[in-house]
Design an enzyme around this catalytic site. Structure first.
Site, mmCIF file in Angstrom:
data_model
loop_
_atom_site.group_PDB
_atom_site.id
_atom_site.type_symbol
_atom_site.label_atom_id
_atom_site.label_comp_id
_atom_site.label_asym_id
_atom_site.label_seq_id
_atom_site.Cartn_x
_atom_site.Cartn_y
_atom_site.Cartn_z
ATOM 1 N N ARG A 90 0.880 -1.184 0.000
ATOM 2 C CA ARG A 90 0.000 0.000 0.000
ATOM 3 C C ARG A 90 0.912 1.228 0.000
ATOM 4 N NH1 ARG A 90 -2.741 2.918 4.381
ATOM 5 N NH2 ARG A 90 -4.668 3.899 3.647
ATOM 6 N N ASN A 167 -6.928 8.232 2.672
ATOM 7 C CA ASN A 167 -6.562 7.630 3.953
ATOM 8 C C ASN A 167 -7.362 8.249 5.096
ATOM 9 O OD1 ASN A 167 -4.555 5.948 5.592
ATOM 10 N ND2 ASN A 167 -4.294 7.977 6.515
ATOM 11 N N GLU A 168 -7.956 7.406 5.931
ATOM 12 C CA GLU A 168 -8.622 7.816 7.167
ATOM 13 C C GLU A 168 -9.330 9.165 6.998
ATOM 14 O OE1 GLU A 168 -5.688 7.581 10.251
ATOM 15 O OE2 GLU A 168 -5.257 5.476 9.831
ATOM 16 N N HIS A 234 -8.736 0.272 9.999
ATOM 17 C CA HIS A 234 -7.382 0.408 10.544
ATOM 18 C C HIS A 234 -7.435 0.047 12.019
ATOM 19 C CE1 HIS A 234 -5.982 3.417 7.199
ATOM 20 N NE2 HIS A 234 -6.434 2.259 6.732
ATOM 21 N N TYR A 236 -5.610 -0.234 15.549
ATOM 22 C CA TYR A 236 -4.531 0.108 16.468
ATOM 23 C C TYR A 236 -5.051 -0.096 17.895
ATOM 24 C CZ TYR A 236 -2.056 1.766 12.368
ATOM 25 O OH TYR A 236 -1.420 1.828 11.150
ATOM 26 N N GLU A 263 -4.556 -1.069 7.600
ATOM 27 C CA GLU A 263 -3.400 -0.738 8.432
ATOM 28 C C GLU A 263 -3.617 -1.397 9.785
ATOM 29 O OE1 GLU A 263 -2.579 3.367 9.100
ATOM 30 O OE2 GLU A 263 -2.699 3.931 6.982
ATOM 31 N N TRP A 293 1.375 -1.622 9.015
ATOM 32 C CA TRP A 293 2.021 -0.307 9.037
ATOM 33 C C TRP A 293 3.294 -0.422 9.866
ATOM 34 C CZ3 TRP A 293 0.620 4.038 6.405
ATOM 35 C CH2 TRP A 293 1.409 5.170 6.643
#
Length: 551
Positions: A90, A167-168, A234, A236, A263, A293
């Protein structure tokens, strides 16, 4: 990126100051249970809720993010990423709104580099990160215009390139605002003639901890005229328990909607410790892609997979991703467009669990069963009626639940379930469950009201909402809603109920969670449909044969 906002992931010269506090993780529920059907596409496309190649072979991303726009001189990185066994990269790009624009020649060179290194190339615009909360962020509309400016470079690359619009593209401020611009950007690219698989990131800095993407995914998916839309979460520190990870991933799989972990990180920070082990093992079990990531260059180096872009110096995070359990070395398979092996799946799924019946009415019953497992992935389930030595297929589902409709009141039935995979292999039949339908519910005239409204529309389609209220003094336990469309509308998907349509006439049986309506309470049924211009509301409604007042 590892918080409810977005921590340091960029060079020091461009790093954002992030001040957000994680407000909490809302409980995850199920998506509208709908199969994500799609049109076959050229090259990479979506089929039966999964990303597949042009030849129909499943493609499961196992890849790495690379910060190209901030490190354009690191041209060796893609070859080094390929050497780890990754099948996807990516690539961070800029549309010029916030950072230096990556022009057509540069993007063409990136694509050529991906192809030379036999990598599927996910291209993303990073300028949109945190829009609505970060005043420096660009819009999805601006990103869509950037992709359109690159059409000559991208056209013909559908076998090799996925377009990740932005992105985001929304922060934590009013994340519900994500839905409309995301849908508009998708439509803008399709109107411009793009046939590529399009990837869309979630709001809440990609982590969707308020479930806006999850809850609106079906409507956004239905707005894509090609059906080649891939959702990206994503993961996290919001995803710091196995339950949070599995709930989110399974919500999309159960709904038959395509999802990838675009991610994710593993190292702990002050906000929590992401459960990367569950992310990787659950993605492997479900056949979902992931992209870690990131290769190198993070301001906070704990997210660097390699130290200083040197593949000989893997960080502990890099060792986990490349050599750990369910990591790239163990699970990655090269795309068949580059000569990777075409999987010949001859192994059938395991038998599903014995179905359990609930929400039994005079004309319907909801069946739920334990999931099957498969060496690749379970594609769906077929429910059969068993009568002596014969069986008749009565329903199919991409999830582990289905409502069987059209049954006869006060009648005994026996149902069983088969699982099937994408290769057509069929499991052994489950044990059967016996169900006897109710004698028949009645709704006294004048004890119900029905509200109908169109909540969104687009060329050739619309989304509707029906609210059924019990205005009587006794609970309604089981119901059948009846109405007729006036302008040839047809229902394509429904949640909260199961529709049966014959011409203009529609009959709706309840889902398990809408079957009972307490006095002075209501339930809501949502749906998407087709329309050809005039889209008037139905003139009248009945509930179990009794007329209802229009609300």
């Amino acid at each position: 990126m590892r918080t409810a906002r977005h921590p340091a992931q960029r060079p020091a010269a461009v790093i954002l100051t992030v001040l957000a506090t994680l407000l909490g993780f809302l409980a995850l529920g199920g998506l509208a249970p709908a199969q994500a059907a799609s049109a076959a596409g050229t090259g990479l496309h979506i089929s039966d809720g999964r990303l597949v190649e042009g030849n129909g072979n499943d493609f499961i991303m196992r890849g790495v993010n690379h910060a190209h726009t901030w490190y354009p001189g690191e041209t060796q990185s893609l070859a080094d990423i390929k050497a780890t066994g990754a099948n996807t990269v990516r690539v961070v790009l800029s549309d010029g709104f916030r950072w230096s624009k990556n022009g057509p020649d540069d993007v063409a060179a990136v694509i050529a580099d991906c192809k030379a290194n036999r990598l599927i190339c996910v291209l993303e615009v990073h300028d949109t990160t945190g829009y609505g909360e970060d005043s420096a962020a660009g819009t999805l509309d601006h990103a869509a215009d950037y992709w359109i400016s690159l059409k000559d470079v991208l056209q013909g690359q559908e076998d090799y390139v996925v377009i990740n619009i932005g992105n985001e593209p929304w922060g934590n401020t009013d994340p519900a605002g994500w839905t409309a611009p995301t849908t508009a950007a998708i439509k803008k690219l399709r109107a411009a003639g793009f046939a590529h698989t399009i990837m869309v990131d979630a709001p809440n800095w990609g982590q969707d901890w308020q479930n806006v993407m999850r809850d609106n995914a079906q409507a956004v998916y239905d707005a894509d005229s090609t059906g080649n839309l891939l959702f990206s979460i994503h993961m996290y520190s919001v995803y710091n328990t196995a339950q949070k990870v599995t709930d989110y991933l399974n919500a999309f799989v159960d709904a038959g909607l395509p999802l990838v972990i675009g991610e994710f990180g593993g190292p702990a920070d002050q906000y929590g410790d992401p459960d990367e082990d569950t992310m990787m093992s659950e993605a492997q079990r479900l056949g979902l892609g992931w992209i870690a990531w990131s290769w190198s260059g993070n301001t906070d180096p704990i997210l660097d997979l390699t130290i200083g872009f040197d593949p000989a110096q893997l960080s502990s995070w890099g060792e986990r991703i490349f050599h750990g359990a369910n990591g790239i070395a163990e699970t990655s398979h090269e795309a068949t467009v580059y000569g990777g092996p075409v999987e010949e799946d001859t192994e059938a799924p395991t038998a599903p669990g014995t179905p359990a019946a609930s929400a039994v009415t005079d004309t319907s019953a909801t069946l739920t069963w334990a999931a099957s497992s498969d060496n690749v992935a379970v594609a769906g389930y077929d429910v059969v009626r068993v009568s002596g030595g014969t069986e008749t297929k009565v329903a199919s589902s991409a999830t582990t639940s289905v409502t069987v409709t059209g049954l006869t009141a006060d009648t005994a039935y026996s149902f069983a379930v088969y699982a099937r995979d994408a290769a057509g292999n069929r499991s052994a039949r489950s044990a059967a469950v016996s169900v006897t339908t109710d004698e028949g519910a009645t709704t006294p005239a004048g004890s119900c009201s029905v509200g109908y409204k169109v909540v969104g529309s687009w060329q050739g389609g619309f989304q509707g909402e029906i609210t059924i209220r019990n205005t009587g003094t006794a609970a309604i336990d089981g119901w059948t809603l009846g109405f007729a469309f006036a302008n040839g509308q047809t229902i394509t998907n429904m949640w909260g109920g199961t529709p049966t349509q014959s011409g203009a006439s529609v009959s709706v049986a309840p889902a398990s969670y809408t079957s009972t309506i307490a006095p002075n309470s209501s339930v809501t049924v949502g749906f998407t449909g087709n329309q050809s211009g005039t889209n008037a509301a139905p003139a009248a409604f009945t509930l179990s044969g009794a007329a209802c007042t229009a609300a």
